[in-house]
Design a protein around this motif. Structure first.
Motif, PDB file in Angstrom:
ATOM      1  N   GLY A 136       6.708  -2.948   3.296  1.00  0.00           N
ATOM      2  CA  GLY A 136       5.603  -2.827   2.400  1.00  0.00           C
ATOM      3  C   GLY A 136       6.002  -2.139   0.872  1.00  0.00           C
ATOM      4  O   GLY A 136       5.299  -1.934   0.344  1.00  0.00           O
ATOM      5  N   LEU A 137       7.253  -2.592   0.654  1.00  0.00           N
ATOM      6  CA  LEU A 137       7.927  -2.515  -0.670  1.00  0.00           C
ATOM      7  C   LEU A 137       7.697  -3.543  -1.536  1.00  0.00           C
ATOM      8  O   LEU A 137       8.151  -4.703  -1.137  1.00  0.00           O
ATOM      9  CB  LEU A 137       9.419  -1.834  -0.667  1.00  0.00           C
ATOM     10  CG  LEU A 137       9.897  -1.299  -1.801  1.00  0.00           C
ATOM     11  CD1 LEU A 137       9.007   0.215  -2.102  1.00  0.00           C
ATOM     12  CD2 LEU A 137      11.176  -1.090  -1.383  1.00  0.00           C
ATOM     13  N   PHE A 138       7.332  -3.505  -2.755  1.00  0.00           N
ATOM     14  CA  PHE A 138       7.058  -4.662  -3.698  1.00  0.00           C
ATOM     15  C   PHE A 138       7.634  -4.536  -5.053  1.00  0.00           C
ATOM     16  O   PHE A 138       7.479  -3.161  -5.480  1.00  0.00           O
ATOM     17  CB  PHE A 138       5.913  -4.829  -3.541  1.00  0.00           C
ATOM     18  CG  PHE A 138       5.255  -6.188  -4.642  1.00  0.00           C
ATOM     19  CD1 PHE A 138       5.431  -7.312  -4.422  1.00  0.00           C
ATOM     20  CD2 PHE A 138       4.922  -5.866  -6.129  1.00  0.00           C
ATOM     21  CE1 PHE A 138       4.989  -8.353  -5.375  1.00  0.00           C
ATOM     22  CE2 PHE A 138       4.600  -6.813  -7.033  1.00  0.00           C
ATOM     23  CZ  PHE A 138       4.512  -7.974  -6.651  1.00  0.00           C
ATOM     24  N   LEU A 139       8.407  -5.258  -5.820  1.00  0.00           N
ATOM     25  CA  LEU A 139       8.877  -5.281  -7.026  1.00  0.00           C
ATOM     26  C   LEU A 139       8.368  -6.302  -7.666  1.00  0.00           C
ATOM     27  O   LEU A 139       8.517  -7.491  -7.662  1.00  0.00           O
ATOM     28  CB  LEU A 139      10.326  -5.349  -7.000  1.00  0.00           C
ATOM     29  CG  LEU A 139      11.133  -5.169  -8.322  1.00  0.00           C
ATOM     30  CD1 LEU A 139      10.944  -4.083  -9.081  1.00  0.00           C
ATOM     31  CD2 LEU A 139      12.651  -5.537  -8.313  1.00  0.00           C
ATOM     32  N   SER A 140       7.657  -5.755  -9.046  1.00  0.00           N
ATOM     33  CA  SER A 140       7.249  -6.803 -10.161  1.00  0.00           C
ATOM     34  C   SER A 140       8.514  -6.653 -11.223  1.00  0.00           C
ATOM     35  O   SER A 140       8.787  -5.788 -11.752  1.00  0.00           O
ATOM     36  CB  SER A 140       6.057  -6.285 -10.798  1.00  0.00           C
ATOM     37  OG  SER A 140       5.630  -6.985 -11.884  1.00  0.00           O
TER      38      SER A 140
ATOM     39  N   ALA B 268       4.373  -0.327  -4.672  1.00  0.00           N
ATOM     40  CA  ALA B 268       4.646  -1.364  -5.697  1.00  0.00           C
ATOM     41  C   ALA B 268       5.270  -0.668  -6.708  1.00  0.00           C
ATOM     42  O   ALA B 268       5.083   0.436  -7.323  1.00  0.00           O
ATOM     43  CB  ALA B 268       3.136  -1.908  -6.360  1.00  0.00           C
ATOM     44  N   ILE B 269       6.419  -1.309  -7.135  1.00  0.00           N
ATOM     45  CA  ILE B 269       7.264  -0.947  -8.240  1.00  0.00           C
ATOM     46  C   ILE B 269       7.054  -1.896  -9.411  1.00  0.00           C
ATOM     47  O   ILE B 269       7.460  -2.974  -9.303  1.00  0.00           O
ATOM     48  CB  ILE B 269       8.730  -0.756  -7.985  1.00  0.00           C
ATOM     49  CG1 ILE B 269       9.090  -0.025  -6.660  1.00  0.00           C
ATOM     50  CG2 ILE B 269       9.804  -0.092  -9.097  1.00  0.00           C
ATOM     51  CD1 ILE B 269      10.439  -0.011  -6.089  1.00  0.00           C
ATOM     52  N   LEU B 270       6.495  -1.153 -10.467  1.00  0.00           N
ATOM     53  CA  LEU B 270       6.445  -2.369 -11.517  1.00  0.00           C
ATOM     54  C   LEU B 270       7.460  -1.942 -12.788  1.00  0.00           C
ATOM     55  O   LEU B 270       7.133  -0.735 -13.400  1.00  0.00           O
ATOM     56  CB  LEU B 270       4.976  -1.970 -12.027  1.00  0.00           C
ATOM     57  CG  LEU B 270       3.672  -2.168 -10.989  1.00  0.00           C
ATOM     58  CD1 LEU B 270       2.322  -1.752 -11.759  1.00  0.00           C
ATOM     59  CD2 LEU B 270       3.658  -3.454 -10.547  1.00  0.00           C
TER      60      LEU B 270
END
Length: 250
Positions: A79-83, A167-169
């Motif tokens: 569930g980790l996301f990088l923009s 989420a990491i933006l």
């Protein structure tokens, strides 16, 4: 959700993170600001498992699991996301095929059956509305020929599709005009739930006015040196970082 303690990391012989402590709870939005070269993008890269960086000390728990022991794809499935600050182009791979593969890999990890074509296309239509994304873009190769604003909007669309827990933006607002920034910020806000969280890395208070973070951190020389509420971002906008450097250096 995320608990980082005394995190140190380097690239080659250069130490960049020098003892990061950061706790993010479910539903929270944290902003990370700081001068160029302070370690903001390195922190995001280390959390998602970029192999260019070596963790030399510290721990990072993600929903109670050892994040640093996971492979990058495992972190994404958890569930980790990088923009990305600079989204890459993937010629020859359509957005539709790219997202379907990503969604079904996540579902496989969760023990679920893959989405059939009809359900997947319905999901895409729903999520495109979140970021006001033209349907024509989803038929093109990933980011190929996209403007800067379209690439960033596409990142938020991917986030909407994957529904990450964190989420990491990373400087999502970089290079955006006012309208594109509004669409990106509105997309982020629409995706907020009590169960997911966000780290917003930015130089600009104007994005934070739209996203309204719960906590603002200042990263300087590889450490978080100041933490406060949204008002801290306004002070930085007015005074820059020199006053923080003077406090730290002396």
């Amino acid at each position: 959700m995320l608990e980082v303690k005394n995190l140190h990391a380097k690239i080659g012989d250069k130490e960049i993170l020098r003892g990061i402590d950061l706790t993010i709870r479910d539903g929270e939005t944290h902003a990370i600001m700081g001068p160029n070269g302070s370690g903001k993008s390195t922190l995001s890269a280390v959390l998602v498992g970029n192999p260019l960086y070596e963790v030399t000390d510290g721990t990072a728990l993600f929903n109670g699991k050892d994040l640093l022991a996971m492979k990058p794809e495992e972190r994404a499935h958890e569930g980790l996301f990088l923009s990305f600050q600079y989204p890459v182009e993937i010629p020859g791979v359509s957005m539709t095929n790219f997202m379907r593969a990503a969604i079904n890999e996540k579902r496989k990890f969760q023990g679920l059956d893959p989405l059939n074509a009809a359900d997947f296309l319905k999901l895409m239509r729903e999520k495109r509305k979140v970021v006001e994304m033209d349907s024509k873009l989803s038929n093109r190769s990933v980011n190929e020929g996209f403007s800067g604003g379209e690439k960033k909007r596409n990142e938020i669309f991917q986030m909407a599709m994957l529904e990450p827990k964190l989420a990491i933006l990373d400087e999502t607002d970089s290079g955006l005009d006012v309208d594109a920034m509004r669409i990106v910020a509105e997309g982020v806000n629409k995706l907020r739930t009590p169960d997911n969280s966000r780290i917003v890395i930015t130089h600009y208070e104007r994005l934070l006015d739209m996203i309204n973070p719960d906590v603002v951190h200042v990263l300087y020389q590889g450490r978080i040196v100041k933490t406060g509420g949204p008002g801290l971002a306004k002070v930085i906008e007015e005074k820059g970082y020199d006053w923080i450097k003077e406090e730290i250096d002396g």
